[in-house]
Each structure stands twice: as structure tokens, then as C-alpha cells.
Write a protein that holds these residues in place. Structure first.
Motif, PDB file in Angstrom:
ATOM      1  N   ASP A   1       0.844  -1.190   0.000  1.00  0.00           N
ATOM      2  CA  ASP A   1       0.000   0.000   0.000  1.00  0.00           C
ATOM      3  C   ASP A   1       0.882   1.243   0.000  1.00  0.00           C
ATOM      4  O   ASP A   1       1.632   1.493   0.959  1.00  0.00           O
TER       5      ASP A   1
ATOM      6  N   SER B   1      -2.515   2.345  -9.795  1.00  0.00           N
ATOM      7  CA  SER B   1      -3.887   2.607  -9.348  1.00  0.00           C
ATOM      8  C   SER B   1      -4.846   1.714 -10.110  1.00  0.00           C
ATOM      9  O   SER B   1      -4.921   1.775 -11.339  1.00  0.00           O
TER      10      SER B   1
ATOM     11  N   GLU C   1      -7.949   2.080  -9.891  1.00  0.00           N
ATOM     12  CA  GLU C   1      -9.061   2.959 -10.246  1.00  0.00           C
ATOM     13  C   GLU C   1      -8.809   3.675 -11.568  1.00  0.00           C
ATOM     14  O   GLU C   1      -9.690   3.735 -12.433  1.00  0.00           O
TER      15      GLU C   1
ATOM     16  N   LYS D   1      -2.848   1.740  -4.822  1.00  0.00           N
ATOM     17  CA  LYS D   1      -3.724   2.814  -4.355  1.00  0.00           C
ATOM     18  C   LYS D   1      -3.105   4.196  -4.554  1.00  0.00           C
ATOM     19  O   LYS D   1      -3.304   5.116  -3.740  1.00  0.00           O
TER      20      LYS D   1
ATOM     21  N   ARG E   1       0.212   4.255   0.379  1.00  0.00           N
ATOM     22  CA  ARG E   1      -0.149   5.329   1.309  1.00  0.00           C
ATOM     23  C   ARG E   1       0.632   5.281   2.605  1.00  0.00           C
ATOM     24  O   ARG E   1       0.722   6.273   3.327  1.00  0.00           O
TER      25      ARG E   1
ATOM     26  N   ASP F   1      -3.942   6.410  -6.547  1.00  0.00           N
ATOM     27  CA  ASP F   1      -4.956   7.449  -6.768  1.00  0.00           C
ATOM     28  C   ASP F   1      -5.412   8.099  -5.466  1.00  0.00           C
ATOM     29  O   ASP F   1      -6.051   9.158  -5.488  1.00  0.00           O
ATOM     30  N   LYS F   2      -5.078   7.499  -4.322  1.00  0.00           N
ATOM     31  CA  LYS F   2      -5.474   8.055  -3.038  1.00  0.00           C
ATOM     32  C   LYS F   2      -4.530   9.166  -2.574  1.00  0.00           C
ATOM     33  O   LYS F   2      -4.775   9.796  -1.535  1.00  0.00           O
ATOM     34  N   LEU F   3      -3.462   9.407  -3.321  1.00  0.00           N
ATOM     35  CA  LEU F   3      -2.462  10.412  -2.960  1.00  0.00           C
ATOM     36  C   LEU F   3      -2.362  11.472  -4.043  1.00  0.00           C
ATOM     37  O   LEU F   3      -2.702  11.225  -5.199  1.00  0.00           O
TER      38      LEU F   3
END
Length: 214
Positions: free
Chosen positions: A114, A175, A177, A143, A116, A145-147
Motif C-alpha cells: 500500500d 492505481s 481505479e 492505491k 499510502r 490514486d489516493k495520494l
């Protein structure tokens, strides 16, 4: 990579159940809930080929997916889930270790972490174990796209430093997504599996057809 076909083959618990056709295998390993199923689905442009479990740590087998009749993805049970009993963890550990060390068809391990958060002690141990045995390895930070864009670059550097990755070791920031990192990861996979990767990019129409047929 042009995805012509992708299908689930078997959930294997030992060598007697592994495919015998000699096709190259790409294993995906990581902590529970790191996004392995989502990554597989994004790579293959399928919505639900790899199922995301509502119970982390539930996967207890090596799940085989055949792609284009020329290679396999092998989804390895997630590590680090506390509600799994000690005896189960030990059994999974032996199965996974034997597979990773002894399977001749295994050409690459994709270790998902992960992005993040800094790699955990278990992430570091897995990376060091794979490196110690000389198993071909690519780290994927999930992930992304979460940053923010600046955070992605910063966290990528933190991941490299925390794992002690040598210069030039492959790290893909991914990502599921947005598809960020998909083309880069496919190039690494294709090179490891020794299959062509120079297919033209898929159009939006082709992508939708692939998803609809899935």
C-alpha cells in the motif's frame, strides 16, 4: 498488452494441483486488503474475474488465472491477517514458501504494498526473503490514486528507502481505479514471461467490449 482471453483455472493447495502445461507463471503477493484482486482485474480489463473477499485472509489457496493461453497469474494468499489461526498461518507459510522456491515455471513475483503507508515489518521481511533467494521481483505500490502527485513521488521514495531497494530495481506506482502504472507493469510482466508486449494500445471501445464480455 492485448488481452484476448482470461479465465480462472483452479485454486491449488499443493503441487499435485498445479497446471502441467509449462506456461510461465507470475505470482502476486502482499498483505490482505492490499488490492491484489483489484490489480488483477485492472490488468486484465475485467470487473470481477478475481473476486475481492469481504473477509480478509480468507483466500487459502493459490488461485490460477490463465491469460491469452500463454501465461498464468497466481494469486498468493495474503499475509499478515491476525484472525487466521497460528496453525493455518504456518500451513500457508509452508505452501507459499515451497511454491516460491521450487516452482520452475515461476518467472516473477509482484509484491504489492500500500503506497499510502511505509512498508510494514512483514512487507520488509517478504522483500528480504525473496531477494535472499534470488527470486525475480517487482514491487508495486498500490492505491496511488489516493495520494496527490507530489505525495505519490514522495511515498515511492520512502518505499524504496524502507525496503532497501537497489538502484534500478523495478518499482511501479499503480492505481486500479485510474489504470496508472498498468502499461509499465505489463512491460515488466511480458519481459519476465518472455512474451510479446508490443501490442498497440486498446481503444476505449475495445476496453468496454472486454469488460462487457467479462
Amino acid at each position: 498488452m492485448k488481452i484476448k482471453s482470461s479465465e480462472f483455472i483452479i485454486s491449488a493447495v499443493g503441487p499435485k494441483q498445479y497446471p502441467v502445461d509449462g506456461l510461465p507463471e507470475i505470482a502476486l503477493a502482499g498483505r490482505s486488503n492490499v488490492g491484489k484482486s483489484s490489480l488483477i482485474n485492472r490488468l486484465l480489463l475485467r470487473r470481477n474475474l478475481a473476486r475481492t473477499s469481504s473477509q480478509p485472509g480468507k483466500t487459502q489457496q493459490l488461485n490460477y488465472y490463465k491469460i491469452n493461453e500463454e501465461m498464468y497469474f497466481v494469486d498468493v494468499p495474503g499475509y499478515g491477517y491476525a484472525k487466521v489461526s497460528k496453525s493455518e498461518r504456518e500451513a500457508w507459510g509452508r505452501m507459499i514458501e515451497n511454491y516460491l522456491r521450487e516452482r520452475e515455471e515461476l518467472k516473477l513475483v509482484i509484491q504489492l504494498i500500500d503506497l499510502r503507508h511505509p512498508p510494514t515489518a512483514l512487507d520488509i521481511s517478504m522483500y528480504e526473503w525473496l531477494s535472499h533467494y534470488g527470486i525475480p521481483l517487482c514491487v508495486v505500490g498500490t492505491k496511488a490514486d489516493k495520494l496527490s502527485r507530489n505525495q505519490v513521488a514522495k511515498h515511492g521514495r520512502i518505499m524504496r528507502d524502507t525496503l532497501g531497494m537497489p538502484k534500478g530495481a523495478p518499482l511501479v506506482l499503480f492505481s486500479s481505479e485510474t489504470g496508472e502504472g498498468r502499461d509499465d507493469l505489463w512491460r515488466i510482466i511480458a519481459h519476465a514471461a518472455d512474451i510479446p508486449a508490443a501490442s498497440p494500445p486498446e481503444s476505449q471501445h475495445e476496453r468496454q467490449e472486454t469488460e462487457d464480455n467479462g
